[in-house]
Design a protein around this motif. Sequence first.
Motif, short mmCIF file in Angstrom:
data_model
loop_
_atom_site.label_atom_id
_atom_site.label_comp_id
_atom_site.label_asym_id
_atom_site.label_seq_id
_atom_site.Cartn_x
_atom_site.Cartn_y
_atom_site.Cartn_z
N VAL A 56 0.94 -1.12 -0.46
CA VAL A 56 0.11 0.01 -0.03
C VAL A 56 1.09 1.46 0.04
CG1 VAL A 56 -0.43 0.67 2.49
CG2 VAL A 56 -1.95 0.26 1.04
N GLN A 60 -1.46 1.31 -4.91
CA GLN A 60 -3.08 1.02 -4.73
C GLN A 60 -3.47 -0.97 -4.56
OE1 GLN A 60 -4.65 3.56 -7.13
NE2 GLN A 60 -6.27 4.63 -4.95
N PHE A 91 -2.56 3.85 5.41
CA PHE A 91 -3.74 4.26 4.68
C PHE A 91 -4.49 5.40 4.22
CE2 PHE A 91 -2.90 0.24 6.49
CZ PHE A 91 -3.45 -0.78 5.58
N PHE A 122 -10.28 3.55 3.12
CA PHE A 122 -10.52 2.44 2.32
C PHE A 122 -12.18 2.45 1.39
CE2 PHE A 122 -7.45 0.93 5.72
CZ PHE A 122 -7.36 -0.43 5.18
N LYS A 147 -6.67 4.08 -0.69
CA LYS A 147 -5.73 2.97 -1.09
C LYS A 147 -5.90 1.24 -1.26
CE LYS A 147 -2.17 5.61 0.58
NZ LYS A 147 -0.42 5.93 -0.58
N VAL A 148 -7.31 1.09 -0.72
CA VAL A 148 -7.61 -0.11 -0.68
C VAL A 148 -8.78 0.28 -0.99
CG1 VAL A 148 -7.97 -2.19 0.37
CG2 VAL A 148 -5.67 -0.87 0.46
#
Length: 193
Positions: A56, A60, A91, A122, A147-148
């Motif tokens: 991360v 991504q 994150f 997230f 990022k996720v």
Amino acid sequence: EDVALFLRVKDGLFVFDEKYRPCPLTKVFIGVRNKMGLAAKREMNDICFDKLVTRVETAQVLVFVHSRRETAETVRYFIEKAGDLGISAKFAQPNTKTAEILADAVERAHNSELKEVISSGFAFHNAGLDADDRKLAESLFAQGYVKVLVSTATLAWGVNLPAHTVIIKGTRVYNPEHLRWENLSHLDVLQMF
């Protein structure tokens, strides 16, 4: 070659394999010792979290799960685990322009579960979200603010949303027509990658 044979192409056949990708595709498979139940789910969550933490900072991560409910559950698990380990800042960077954009996105989101997770860096995506929330999650990820992104496979088939790292959490899905668990098809896995 099969398609060329079917179309009767004799000259001008070009075969493009993985060497022609702008970003090389590396596939890694990780076995899970526990076969089913909560222990298997926890083990898969831990493995996914460990992999996304290593990626991360430079890229991504897109995580595919196999049910709508599991998208939000997996994101909440990741957020909780990051908090327990004291690495939440990996994150979502507090006091940055990104944090301001994520705070604005929280106000625009309709789904209460999505509102809870966006500010942590997230998001999740599934067919149960309304169109505006799906577009919001896609946009935040595409622009690099999230990022996720945890999603069901519908994202892989419906939207071109590239990610540097893709994790498929589990290769078995429940088929309600046959009332049993089945392996993901090879085509589904390739499409997710």
